[in-house]
Scaffold this motif. Structure first.
Motif, PDB file in Angstrom:
ATOM      1  N   PHE A   1       5.936   2.504   1.389  1.00  0.00           N
ATOM      2  CA  PHE A   1       4.929   1.493   1.111  1.00  0.00           C
ATOM      3  C   PHE A   1       4.809   0.557   2.312  1.00  0.00           C
ATOM      4  CE2 PHE A   1       6.518   3.090  -2.837  1.00  0.00           C
ATOM      5  CZ  PHE A   1       5.389   3.213  -3.639  1.00  0.00           C
TER       6      PHE A   1
ATOM      7  N   PRO B   1       8.669   8.387  -1.050  1.00  0.00           N
ATOM      8  CA  PRO B   1       7.961   7.144  -1.374  1.00  0.00           C
ATOM      9  C   PRO B   1       8.088   6.118  -0.244  1.00  0.00           C
ATOM     10  CG  PRO B   1       9.204   7.912  -3.275  1.00  0.00           C
ATOM     11  CD  PRO B   1       9.632   8.760  -2.113  1.00  0.00           C
TER      12      PRO B   1
ATOM     13  N   TYR C   1      -0.920  -2.096  -4.453  1.00  0.00           N
ATOM     14  CA  TYR C   1      -0.113  -2.603  -5.556  1.00  0.00           C
ATOM     15  C   TYR C   1       0.203  -4.083  -5.335  1.00  0.00           C
ATOM     16  CZ  TYR C   1       1.013   2.278  -6.746  1.00  0.00           C
ATOM     17  OH  TYR C   1       0.948   3.608  -7.095  1.00  0.00           O
TER      18      TYR C   1
ATOM     19  N   LYS D   1      -3.164   3.575  -2.089  1.00  0.00           N
ATOM     20  CA  LYS D   1      -3.328   2.785  -3.308  1.00  0.00           C
ATOM     21  C   LYS D   1      -2.639   1.441  -3.139  1.00  0.00           C
ATOM     22  CE  LYS D   1      -2.560   2.821  -8.312  1.00  0.00           C
ATOM     23  NZ  LYS D   1      -2.032   3.583  -9.479  1.00  0.00           N
TER      24      LYS D   1
ATOM     25  N   THR E   1      -1.280   7.532  -0.191  1.00  0.00           N
ATOM     26  CA  THR E   1      -2.554   7.495  -0.909  1.00  0.00           C
ATOM     27  C   THR E   1      -3.390   6.265  -0.591  1.00  0.00           C
ATOM     28  OG1 THR E   1      -1.677   6.294  -2.825  1.00  0.00           O
ATOM     29  CG2 THR E   1      -1.433   8.699  -2.819  1.00  0.00           C
TER      30      THR E   1
ATOM     31  N   ALA F   1       7.102   5.521  -8.753  1.00  0.00           N
ATOM     32  CA  ALA F   1       6.480   6.241  -7.641  1.00  0.00           C
ATOM     33  C   ALA F   1       6.718   7.734  -7.792  1.00  0.00           C
ATOM     34  CB  ALA F   1       7.057   5.761  -6.313  1.00  0.00           C
TER      35      ALA F   1
ATOM     36  N   TYR G   1       0.846  -1.195   0.000  1.00  0.00           N
ATOM     37  CA  TYR G   1       0.000   0.000   0.000  1.00  0.00           C
ATOM     38  C   TYR G   1       0.882   1.247   0.000  1.00  0.00           C
ATOM     39  CZ  TYR G   1      -3.820  -3.064   1.630  1.00  0.00           C
ATOM     40  OH  TYR G   1      -4.768  -4.051   1.758  1.00  0.00           O
ATOM     41  N   ASP G   2       0.580   2.171  -0.892  1.00  0.00           N
ATOM     42  CA  ASP G   2       1.234   3.473  -0.848  1.00  0.00           C
ATOM     43  C   ASP G   2       0.866   4.143   0.477  1.00  0.00           C
ATOM     44  OD1 ASP G   2       1.521   6.411  -1.136  1.00  0.00           O
ATOM     45  OD2 ASP G   2       2.024   5.963  -3.216  1.00  0.00           O
TER      46      ASP G   2
END
Length: 249
Positions: free
Chosen positions: A135, A133, A117, A115, A113, A125, A109-110
């Motif tokens: 995650f 960046p 992946y 989001k 955000t 990124a 997960y970002d």
């Protein structure tokens, strides 16, 4: 540096002043953002530091340490893990606003955000000046507390558990706590609370263990937030000091 145990600035008497406000409001706001995040993440960082103290496994890890069977991590030297759960891909050169990030197998997960992946691949990124960046591993729960200017400035209430389910809908963590100032943890006056989350129908079930240890953090609340679930409102309950189950819907 905002994620490291030592987070401080150095300057020589002959160099330019480097206080955050010396760079103008735009840069001061960015620096403030990351310093606030440092303190919000303190429960996660402190738990990871205790693990390093107890096991000898470092806080900051090359990806090949966590993913030893992944050939793509063997020569990867521009990303690192904090513990098992947070992958950081710093910007190492000026004027860079994007970078490639390798995500090992699994769900990621970002951090900014949310989001999601699939792992086992390289992604691009975004990395504007105000974003590093980062995650979160699917299956992780990141404990945080309210932003503050220094540890102890205010009551650490609530403790928020940010839940990042894996592909099967599971996530877990064990939060470590002690008084943060004395060697009483050696006796041991400490506390470990395990939270396990599993998918249940359209929602999730959170199992909170009875805390292990004699440290008493005082009255406070636990707050649970499932990431990537816009329809699911956060759930807040009192920390009763006893085992309990919650439904997150």
């Amino acid at each position: 540096a905002f994620l490291t145990p030592f987070c401080r600035n150095h300057k020589d008497i002959r160099s330019y002043d480097q206080e955050p406000w010396r760079f103008g409001m735009y840069y001061e706001d960015i620096i403030r953002k990351f310093l606030k995040l440092r303190y919000e993440l303190m429960p996660f960082l402190y738990t990871t530091l205790e693990e390093a103290h107890r096991t000898g496994v470092p806080v900051f890890r090359p990806l090949m340490l966590n993913y030893q069977n992944d050939q793509s991590t063997l020569n990867l030297d521009n990303e690192f893990m904090i513990g098992d759960d947070l992958l950081v891909a710093p910007i190492l050169k000026p004027d860079i606003t994007q970078r490639l990030v390798y995500l090992p197998a699994g769900i990621w997960y970002d951090f900014w955000t949310n989001k999601k992946y699939p792992g086992g691949r390289m992604i691009t990124a975004d990395a504007p000046l105000d974003t590093v960046p980062m995650f979160v591993r699917g299956g992780a729960i990141i404990p945080t507390w309210p932003a503050m200017n220094y540890v102890g400035e205010r009551t650490a209430d609530p403790i928020t558990f940010a839940i990042y389910p894996d592909a099967a809908g599971h996530a877990s963590t064990t939060l470590y706590e002690d008084d943060g100032v004395s060697p009483a943890y050696k006796t041991p006056v400490l506390r470990r609370t395990t939270v396990t989350v599993s998918r249940l129908g359209r929602g999730f079930r959170a199992d909170i263990s009875a805390p292990v240890g004699s440290y008493d953090p005082g009255a406070r609340k636990f707050r649970f937030v499932v990431k990537r679930s816009l329809k699911m409102a956060p759930v807040t309950v009192a920390d009763s000091g006893k085992a309990r189950q919650l439904l997150l819907r």
